[in-house]
Design a protein around this motif. Structure first.
Motif, PDB file in Angstrom:
ATOM      1  N   LEU A  89       0.812  -1.213   0.000  1.00  0.00           N
ATOM      2  CA  LEU A  89       0.000   0.000   0.000  1.00  0.00           C
ATOM      3  C   LEU A  89       0.850   1.269   0.000  1.00  0.00           C
ATOM      4  O   LEU A  89       0.310   2.374  -0.056  1.00  0.00           O
ATOM      5  N   LYS A  90       2.168   1.097   0.073  1.00  0.00           N
ATOM      6  CA  LYS A  90       3.080   2.227  -0.027  1.00  0.00           C
ATOM      7  C   LYS A  90       3.734   2.201  -1.411  1.00  0.00           C
ATOM      8  O   LYS A  90       3.534   1.278  -2.192  1.00  0.00           O
ATOM      9  N   ARG A  91       4.530   3.202  -1.717  1.00  0.00           N
ATOM     10  CA  ARG A  91       5.171   3.253  -3.042  1.00  0.00           C
ATOM     11  C   ARG A  91       6.462   2.434  -3.019  1.00  0.00           C
ATOM     12  O   ARG A  91       7.565   2.950  -3.206  1.00  0.00           O
ATOM     13  N   ASN A  92       6.317   1.151  -2.819  1.00  0.00           N
ATOM     14  CA  ASN A  92       7.452   0.248  -2.657  1.00  0.00           C
ATOM     15  C   ASN A  92       7.538  -0.684  -3.860  1.00  0.00           C
ATOM     16  O   ASN A  92       6.723  -1.595  -4.016  1.00  0.00           O
ATOM     17  N   GLY A  93       8.521  -0.439  -4.711  1.00  0.00           N
ATOM     18  CA  GLY A  93       8.680  -1.268  -5.896  1.00  0.00           C
ATOM     19  C   GLY A  93       9.271  -2.633  -5.609  1.00  0.00           C
ATOM     20  O   GLY A  93       9.038  -3.585  -6.361  1.00  0.00           O
ATOM     21  N   TYR A  94      10.038  -2.749  -4.515  1.00  0.00           N
ATOM     22  CA  TYR A  94      10.657  -4.037  -4.194  1.00  0.00           C
ATOM     23  C   TYR A  94       9.609  -5.135  -4.053  1.00  0.00           C
ATOM     24  O   TYR A  94       9.749  -6.227  -4.620  1.00  0.00           O
ATOM     25  N   VAL A  95       8.563  -4.865  -3.255  1.00  0.00           N
ATOM     26  CA  VAL A  95       7.588  -5.918  -2.986  1.00  0.00           C
ATOM     27  C   VAL A  95       6.778  -6.251  -4.238  1.00  0.00           C
ATOM     28  O   VAL A  95       6.372  -7.397  -4.435  1.00  0.00           O
ATOM     29  N   LEU A  96       6.548  -5.268  -5.089  1.00  0.00           N
ATOM     30  CA  LEU A  96       5.859  -5.557  -6.347  1.00  0.00           C
ATOM     31  C   LEU A  96       6.690  -6.491  -7.216  1.00  0.00           C
ATOM     32  O   LEU A  96       6.166  -7.452  -7.804  1.00  0.00           O
ATOM     33  N   GLU A  97       7.988  -6.241  -7.293  1.00  0.00           N
ATOM     34  CA  GLU A  97       8.858  -7.088  -8.110  1.00  0.00           C
ATOM     35  C   GLU A  97       8.949  -8.498  -7.544  1.00  0.00           C
ATOM     36  O   GLU A  97       9.011  -9.479  -8.299  1.00  0.00           O
ATOM     37  N   ILE A 117      -5.003  -8.635  -7.100  1.00  0.00           N
ATOM     38  CA  ILE A 117      -5.377  -7.498  -6.251  1.00  0.00           C
ATOM     39  C   ILE A 117      -4.331  -6.392  -6.311  1.00  0.00           C
ATOM     40  O   ILE A 117      -4.653  -5.196  -6.351  1.00  0.00           O
ATOM     41  N   ALA A 118      -3.056  -6.777  -6.320  1.00  0.00           N
ATOM     42  CA  ALA A 118      -1.967  -5.807  -6.175  1.00  0.00           C
ATOM     43  C   ALA A 118      -1.859  -4.842  -7.346  1.00  0.00           C
ATOM     44  O   ALA A 118      -1.254  -3.771  -7.209  1.00  0.00           O
ATOM     45  N   SER A 119      -2.436  -5.181  -8.479  1.00  0.00           N
ATOM     46  CA  SER A 119      -2.411  -4.235  -9.600  1.00  0.00           C
ATOM     47  C   SER A 119      -3.110  -2.932  -9.228  1.00  0.00           C
ATOM     48  O   SER A 119      -2.791  -1.868  -9.778  1.00  0.00           O
ATOM     49  N   SER A 120      -4.038  -3.006  -8.265  1.00  0.00           N
ATOM     50  CA  SER A 120      -4.733  -1.801  -7.804  1.00  0.00           C
ATOM     51  C   SER A 120      -3.930  -1.025  -6.766  1.00  0.00           C
ATOM     52  O   SER A 120      -4.394   0.005  -6.269  1.00  0.00           O
ATOM     53  N   CYS A 121      -2.750  -1.532  -6.428  1.00  0.00           N
ATOM     54  CA  CYS A 121      -1.860  -0.830  -5.495  1.00  0.00           C
ATOM     55  C   CYS A 121      -0.819   0.014  -6.230  1.00  0.00           C
ATOM     56  O   CYS A 121      -0.085   0.784  -5.600  1.00  0.00           O
ATOM     57  N   PRO A 235      -3.483   4.061  -3.984  1.00  0.00           N
ATOM     58  CA  PRO A 235      -3.895   2.658  -4.104  1.00  0.00           C
ATOM     59  C   PRO A 235      -5.370   2.502  -3.755  1.00  0.00           C
ATOM     60  O   PRO A 235      -5.926   3.292  -2.988  1.00  0.00           O
ATOM     61  N   ALA A 236      -5.987   1.462  -4.325  1.00  0.00           N
ATOM     62  CA  ALA A 236      -7.430   1.301  -4.140  1.00  0.00           C
ATOM     63  C   ALA A 236      -7.792  -0.096  -3.650  1.00  0.00           C
ATOM     64  O   ALA A 236      -8.894  -0.572  -3.912  1.00  0.00           O
ATOM     65  N   ALA A 237      -6.878  -0.741  -2.929  1.00  0.00           N
ATOM     66  CA  ALA A 237      -7.117  -2.146  -2.590  1.00  0.00           C
ATOM     67  C   ALA A 237      -7.049  -2.434  -1.095  1.00  0.00           C
ATOM     68  O   ALA A 237      -6.981  -3.598  -0.703  1.00  0.00           O
ATOM     69  N   LYS A 238      -7.104  -1.410  -0.258  1.00  0.00           N
ATOM     70  CA  LYS A 238      -6.891  -1.639   1.176  1.00  0.00           C
ATOM     71  C   LYS A 238      -7.915  -2.598   1.766  1.00  0.00           C
ATOM     72  O   LYS A 238      -7.557  -3.541   2.489  1.00  0.00           O
ATOM     73  N   GLN A 239      -9.186  -2.403   1.484  1.00  0.00           N
ATOM     74  CA  GLN A 239     -10.208  -3.260   2.079  1.00  0.00           C
ATOM     75  C   GLN A 239     -10.112  -4.687   1.552  1.00  0.00           C
ATOM     76  O   GLN A 239     -10.278  -5.658   2.302  1.00  0.00           O
ATOM     77  N   ILE A 240      -9.809  -4.831   0.272  1.00  0.00           N
ATOM     78  CA  ILE A 240      -9.681  -6.174  -0.305  1.00  0.00           C
ATOM     79  C   ILE A 240      -8.477  -6.893   0.300  1.00  0.00           C
ATOM     80  O   ILE A 240      -8.536  -8.089   0.601  1.00  0.00           O
ATOM     81  N   HIS A 242      -7.278  -6.292   3.273  1.00  0.00           N
ATOM     82  CA  HIS A 242      -7.688  -6.606   4.646  1.00  0.00           C
ATOM     83  C   HIS A 242      -8.462  -7.922   4.685  1.00  0.00           C
ATOM     84  O   HIS A 242      -8.191  -8.798   5.521  1.00  0.00           O
ATOM     85  N   ASP A 243      -9.418  -8.063   3.789  1.00  0.00           N
ATOM     86  CA  ASP A 243     -10.237  -9.278   3.767  1.00  0.00           C
ATOM     87  C   ASP A 243      -9.382 -10.510   3.468  1.00  0.00           C
ATOM     88  O   ASP A 243      -9.568 -11.573   4.085  1.00  0.00           O
ATOM     89  N   LEU A 244      -8.449 -10.375   2.535  1.00  0.00           N
ATOM     90  CA  LEU A 244      -7.569 -11.498   2.206  1.00  0.00           C
ATOM     91  C   LEU A 244      -6.665 -11.837   3.384  1.00  0.00           C
ATOM     92  O   LEU A 244      -6.442 -13.019   3.691  1.00  0.00           O
ATOM     93  N   LEU A 245      -6.144 -10.820   4.056  1.00  0.00           N
ATOM     94  CA  LEU A 245      -5.288 -11.038   5.222  1.00  0.00           C
ATOM     95  C   LEU A 245      -6.014 -11.840   6.299  1.00  0.00           C
ATOM     96  O   LEU A 245      -5.479 -12.822   6.833  1.00  0.00           O
ATOM     97  N   VAL A 246      -7.230 -11.452   6.616  1.00  0.00           N
ATOM     98  CA  VAL A 246      -8.000 -12.147   7.652  1.00  0.00           C
ATOM     99  C   VAL A 246      -8.245 -13.596   7.240  1.00  0.00           C
ATOM    100  O   VAL A 246      -8.068 -14.531   8.037  1.00  0.00           O
ATOM    101  N   ARG A 247      -8.624 -13.790   5.997  1.00  0.00           N
ATOM    102  CA  ARG A 247      -8.934 -15.139   5.516  1.00  0.00           C
ATOM    103  C   ARG A 247      -7.696 -16.043   5.535  1.00  0.00           C
ATOM    104  O   ARG A 247      -7.767 -17.200   5.967  1.00  0.00           O
ATOM    105  N   VAL A 248      -6.561 -15.504   5.088  1.00  0.00           N
ATOM    106  CA  VAL A 248      -5.331 -16.299   5.052  1.00  0.00           C
ATOM    107  C   VAL A 248      -4.829 -16.588   6.461  1.00  0.00           C
ATOM    108  O   VAL A 248      -4.395 -17.703   6.766  1.00  0.00           O
ATOM    109  N   ARG A 249      -4.904 -15.582   7.345  1.00  0.00           N
ATOM    110  CA  ARG A 249      -4.433 -15.788   8.718  1.00  0.00           C
ATOM    111  C   ARG A 249      -5.246 -16.891   9.405  1.00  0.00           C
ATOM    112  O   ARG A 249      -4.698 -17.741  10.108  1.00  0.00           O
ATOM    113  N   ILE A 250      -6.541 -16.889   9.191  1.00  0.00           N
ATOM    114  CA  ILE A 250      -7.391 -17.911   9.805  1.00  0.00           C
ATOM    115  C   ILE A 250      -7.098 -19.287   9.215  1.00  0.00           C
ATOM    116  O   ILE A 250      -7.038 -20.291   9.931  1.00  0.00           O
TER     117      ILE A 250
END
Length: 255
Positions: A89-97, A117-121, A235-240, A242-250
């Protein structure tokens, strides 16, 4: 997608303490100019157990492992899924690569979901990552007593990746593939010199003067590409995410 068939890397990844969302190859192998003795830079996302996230102890948000495994020099870095999503969600190119690297050692269905999802970041402000990284690499290159080809290749790789991202909204970190678009005549020679070894890997003063002009020209091209880019401001993917994070963590982060 090119899932690597390197069984040794797959075995190393399978031995990690926490479940992984994905693990990919970064560094010179991803950039298209690995030497025979290049180490393997593995990057990925691990999933901490729920108890470690909600408890009093500080969670292991980042895990770094460097070791020599038989004939492979390995550098493995993974972030916990929450930290990684925050970096997206930040302007970090490393994680995108890392996320979009086609050199995949380990993957999951959620890895593919995250890539969609990340294309919207991706925003036009990622230009600052690539300009800053290029400036850092150029300073390192220009300070060397005998300037080497390797850091210069990193300068060009970063600038062309940034320009391509601003123009297309897509991540491409492989310099060979990027140059199919940009057609810079000196790139193949520089890559060849790096691959030939140390005796061919230093530059003359005349070379340096030329490459400084090219560096400045491409920085200007990157800035112009950002100004005319159709990428969004935010970026426009924060809520999505969030939902993925909760689902994966569980699912994976058992207590």
């Amino acid at each position: 997608m090119n899932k690597t068939e390197n069984k040794q890397l797959q075995e190393i990844v399978s031995q990690q303490e926490y479940p992984l969302l994905f693990a990919t190859i970064s560094g010179a192998h991803l950039y298209g100019f690995p030497s025979p003795d290049s180490d393997y830079d593995l990057r990925g996302v691990h999933i901490l157990p729920i108890a470690e996230v909600i408890g009093l102890n500080s969670p292991r948000e980042t895990i770094e492992i460097s070791r020599l495994e038989e004939n492979i020099e390995l550098d493995l870095v993974t972030h916990d899924i929450k930290k990684f999503f925050g970096l997206l969600l930040k302007r970090n190119g490393y994680v995108l690569e890392q996320l979009y690297s086609p050199l995949i050692v380990y993957t999951t269905p959620e890895h593919e979901e995250l890539k969609a999802i990340a294309s919207s970041c991706i925003t036009k402000h990622h230009v600052y990552h690539y300009l800053g990284f290029a400036q850092t690499q150029w300073r390192l290159f220009s300070k060397e007593n005998s300037p080497r080809v390797k850091p210069l290749l990193y300068v060009y790789r970063v600038l062309l990746t940034g320009i391509h991202l601003m123009q297309t909204g897509q991540i491409e970190a492989n310099l060979v593939k990027l140059n199919q678009q940009f057609q810079l005549p000196y790139i193949p020679e520089l890559i060849d010199r790096k691959l030939q070894g140390k005796e061919k890997s230093t530059l003359t003063n005349t070379d340096i003067d030329f490459h400084e002009r090219e560096y400045l020209r491409l920085c200007q091209t990157l800035e112009s590409a950002s100004q005319s880019s159709n990428l969004p401001e935010n970026p426009a993917a924060k809520q999505i995410l969030h939902d993925l994070l909760v689902r994966v963590r569980i699912r994976y982060g058992k207590i």
